[in-house]
Design a protein around this motif. Structure first.
Motif, PDB file in Angstrom:
ATOM      1  N   TYR A  36       0.819  -1.207   0.000  1.00 50.33           N
ATOM      2  CA  TYR A  36       0.000   0.000   0.000  1.00 50.33           C
ATOM      3  C   TYR A  36       0.857   1.263   0.000  1.00 50.33           C
ATOM      4  O   TYR A  36       1.967   1.287   0.543  1.00 50.33           O
TER       5      TYR A  36
ATOM      6  N   THR B 120      -5.635   7.938   3.096  1.00 43.34           N
ATOM      7  CA  THR B 120      -5.979   6.914   2.101  1.00 43.34           C
ATOM      8  C   THR B 120      -4.878   5.876   1.976  1.00 43.34           C
ATOM      9  O   THR B 120      -3.693   6.205   1.983  1.00 43.34           O
TER      10      THR B 120
ATOM     11  N   ALA C  72      -3.772   3.133  -0.808  1.00 41.31           N
ATOM     12  CA  ALA C  72      -3.980   2.717  -2.195  1.00 41.31           C
ATOM     13  C   ALA C  72      -3.081   1.540  -2.518  1.00 41.31           C
ATOM     14  O   ALA C  72      -1.914   1.498  -2.106  1.00 41.31           O
TER      15      ALA C  72
ATOM     16  N   SER D 294      -3.649   1.659  -8.266  1.00 41.12           N
ATOM     17  CA  SER D 294      -3.890   2.832  -7.424  1.00 41.12           C
ATOM     18  C   SER D 294      -5.366   3.187  -7.295  1.00 41.12           C
ATOM     19  O   SER D 294      -5.738   3.937  -6.391  1.00 41.12           O
TER      20      SER D 294
ATOM     21  N   ARG E 163      -8.579   1.462  -3.489  1.00 36.36           N
ATOM     22  CA  ARG E 163      -8.176   2.231  -2.318  1.00 36.36           C
ATOM     23  C   ARG E 163      -9.291   2.343  -1.298  1.00 36.36           C
ATOM     24  O   ARG E 163     -10.450   2.080  -1.585  1.00 36.36           O
TER      25      ARG E 163
ATOM     26  N   SER F  53     -10.284   4.889   2.475  1.00 36.75           N
ATOM     27  CA  SER F  53      -9.909   6.063   3.265  1.00 36.75           C
ATOM     28  C   SER F  53     -10.559   6.020   4.634  1.00 36.75           C
ATOM     29  O   SER F  53     -11.607   5.394   4.829  1.00 36.75           O
TER      30      SER F  53
END
Length: 218
Positions: free
Chosen positions: A161, A191, A193, A198, A201, A203
């Motif tokens: 990540y 976040t 990702a 990408s 993701r 958050s």
């Protein structure tokens, strides 16, 4: 119909990448998310990596898509080269495409087999959606003398990540570690990702607040 000879070296489609494409997350690295819809598109290129757009309508392929990993929906004809799919499980599978015939306009688009077929394969990594495991909101105390930190954790995706804070002046975060620091009073979404995709993701809001009271309970 008489079989066609293999394409000449100057125009040989030496690469037939199977390219996932969608209006949803980007799939440039072939990392997909389970439960999402994708269009698998086959394209032909010459030895100089130029896309053969002017003959695409005359090429016919055999495309192999695993029904264990994909639910194949409405598909175009073999020479339209698009296959609408939905990913159904996680894991690694291989999509293959074989250029085996041409449609000859001189013979009313009769299907003419090539003497030598050309094949290509592309792995598709189907992963679960990225999810931050820590419950929101994350609260950090503000202290101008000591900066408090907290390590966030995520699951899903490729397992690698990249962390990002929308306001690093309030809550900076380690790009690889996921450790947030309460730098100043306020809040910001942080976040995680997937480094391989990408667009996959999640958050969480991290808030930094000054303590207003410190009750002592029996």
């Amino acid at each position: 119909p008489t079989p066609f000879p293999p394409p000449s070296p100057s125009s040989s489609p030496t690469a037939l990448p199977v390219l996932p494409s969608t209006d949803a997350p980007s799939l440039s690295d072939s990392y997909l998310v389970t439960g999402h819809d994708y269009t698998l598109r086959v394209e032909a290129y010459d030895k100089d990596n130029h896309k053969l757009t002017y003959v695409m309508g005359n090429l016919e392929y055999t495309v192999s898509i695993s029904k264990e990993f994909f639910e194949v929906g409405a598909s175009s004809s073999s020479h339209d080269l698009n296959h609408v799919t939905t990913t159904t499980r996680t894991g690694v599978t291989t999509v293959t495409a074989t250029l085996d015939s041409l449609l000859d306009p001189r013979m009313r688009d009769a299907r003419v087999p090539l003497l030598a077929s050309i094949s290509a394969a592309q792995d598709a990594h189907v992963t679960s959606a990225v999810s931050i495991l820590d419950s929101a909101p994350i609260m950090l105390p503000y202290d101008h003398r000591v900066k408090h930190s907290y390590a966030l954790h995520a699951s899903g995706g490729s397992g690698e990540y990249a962390w990002h804070s929308s306001d690093s002046l309030v809550v900076p975060v380690g790009v690889r570690s996921g450790v947030v620091v309460g730098h100043s009073v306020g809040s910001a979404p942080v976040t995680a990702a997937d480094r391989r995709n990408s667009k996959n993701r999640d958050s969480v809001v991290v808030a930094v607040a000054a303590a207003s009271r410190l009750p002592i309970r029996p």
